[in-house]
Design a protein around this motif. Structure first.
Motif, PDB file in Angstrom:
ATOM      1  N   ARG A 112      -3.561  -5.853  -0.593  1.00  0.00           N
ATOM      2  CA  ARG A 112      -4.371  -6.582  -1.577  1.00  0.00           C
ATOM      3  C   ARG A 112      -3.899  -8.025  -1.920  1.00  0.00           C
ATOM      4  N   LYS A 113      -2.655  -8.116  -1.767  1.00  0.00           N
ATOM      5  CA  LYS A 113      -2.439  -9.719  -1.995  1.00  0.00           C
ATOM      6  C   LYS A 113      -2.845 -10.623  -0.808  1.00  0.00           C
ATOM      7  N   MET A 114      -2.931 -10.128   0.452  1.00  0.00           N
ATOM      8  CA  MET A 114      -3.432 -10.710   1.267  1.00  0.00           C
ATOM      9  C   MET A 114      -5.052 -10.810   1.357  1.00  0.00           C
ATOM     10  N   ILE A 115      -5.781  -9.906   0.717  1.00  0.00           N
ATOM     11  CA  ILE A 115      -7.109  -9.982   0.691  1.00  0.00           C
ATOM     12  C   ILE A 115      -7.464 -10.785  -0.412  1.00  0.00           C
ATOM     13  N   GLN A 116      -6.688 -10.701  -1.504  1.00  0.00           N
ATOM     14  CA  GLN A 116      -7.041 -11.616  -2.797  1.00  0.00           C
ATOM     15  C   GLN A 116      -6.902 -13.219  -2.384  1.00  0.00           C
ATOM     16  N   ARG A 117      -5.987 -13.243  -1.545  1.00  0.00           N
ATOM     17  CA  ARG A 117      -5.469 -14.772  -1.208  1.00  0.00           C
ATOM     18  C   ARG A 117      -6.747 -15.381  -0.454  1.00  0.00           C
TER      19      ARG A 117
END
Length: 341
Positions: free
Chosen positions: A326-331
């Motif tokens: 989720r962090k990578m997608i949000q970034r």
């Protein structure tokens, strides 16, 4: 983990691609032999149980609850990126690269990616994830992330009944410490069972086999898996883990404790982390390991299993990976929305 948790709706199901190596002796997923294949299988199955849409690229003969895309016969490591990109489902949100040399690292990908560094290699992909703090320190210079490997506790049989033998289980190579395990058996007069595939035949023939032949209390039982592995693990008095190298994780330590079996280990690689709850099981030398074997001052089998349940399960591993996904997608989404300068 090093990063802050990104708060996103827990009900949001992700579209995830898992990619594992297809090297000449690739093991299908799951594998009774390969620790990496087992970890990838457990992660994939738990993701599917949570409702995520998962596609797994793996060796022929694999099985999974995810959408499985087996590699064609003869596919080389350098051909994996092209094959994955050609067959990857539309709408994929994240790619998780488990290949041992990060096969996708040089390719321009249509979505964010991260790579788990399962073995000590120098070629890492974007967003590397190591399997221990020590591995991140040594291989990543302290950068990147770490997520401990996890197991499915339902697959490990517990027993408080021990049969009085020491156990060494792992690849038969010098750096795994099989010779040191034999030295412990020799110093204590204890029975020792050695299990694992012979990966260094000359070393085994010249240094291990002769000592086994001289000592009737030491036996080599071959490579094991399935029920045989369970029986050996759950009934051992102690698992010896005298690793001589910077082992990134050492899954067998967790597997043994899940069965209620204590582990005595030398303080190399991830050992101080995996055994942080039982520092008395960490040995400074082979002589100290032998002394601890004789003292038998082990934690109770129930405490050992509880310890694994609290720290090293497939659920905990999946929780941390999902937060990273989720962090990578949000970034990436934030990057798309950023105004151009």
């Amino acid at each position: 983990m090093a990063s802050k948790q990104i708060k996103m709706p827990s009900s949001q199901h992700l579209s995830i691609v898992q990619v594992i190596s297809n090297y000449p002796n690739a093991q299908p997923v799951p594998s009774i032999k390969g620790g990496t294949e087992k970890v990838v299988y457990e992660l994939t199955e738990e993701l599917v149980r949570r409702g995520h849409h998962v596609t797994l690229f793996a060796a022929r003969g694999s099985r999974s609850s995810a959408r499985l895309i087996p590699y064609p016969k003869g596919l080389k490591h350098h051909q994996i990126p092209q094959y994955v990109l050609r067959h990857m489902p539309a709408g994929t949100q994240i790619i998780h690269d488990h290949t041992f040399r990060s096969a996708l690292r040089r390719r321009k990908l249509p979505c964010p990616s991260l790579c788990t560094v399962h073995l000590p290699v120098k070629k890492h992909g974007k967003n590397p994830v190591y399997v221990s703090k020590r591995a991140r320190q040594l291989m990543g210079g302290g950068k990147g992330y770490y997520v401990y490997n996890g197991i499915n506790m339902h697959e490990y049989e517990f027993s408080s009944e021990k049969h009085g033998y020491l156990l060494f289980m792992g690849r038969i190579i010098r750096n795994k410490g099989v010779l040191q395990a034999i030295q412990v058996a020799e110093q204590t007069g204890k029975r020792l069972l050695i299990a694992g595939p012979i990966k260094a035949p000359v070393f085994f023939r010249q240094e291990i086999q002769k000592r086994i032949q001289r000592n009737p209390k030491i036996s080599y039982v071959g490579a094991v898996g399935g029920q045989r592995k369970q029986q050996l693990l759950k009934h051992a008095e102690c698992l010896l883990f005298p690793t001589l190298w910077e082992e990134p994780f050492g899954l067998i330590m967790v597997e043994a404790m899940a069965c209620g079996t204590p582990v005595l280990a030398l303080p190399n690689g991830s050992v101080p982390e995996v055994l942080s709850g039982f520092p008395q099981l960490i040995c400074k030398s082979v002589s100290q390991m032998a002394k601890k074997v004789q003292q038998k001052n082990y934690p109770s089998p129930a405490k050992l299993r509880q310890y694994v349940t609290q720290r090293f399960t497939n659920r905990q591993m999946t929780d941390k990976y999902v937060r990273l996904y989720r962090k990578m997608i949000q970034r990436q989404e934030q990057g798309k929305r950023a105004p151009k300068v």
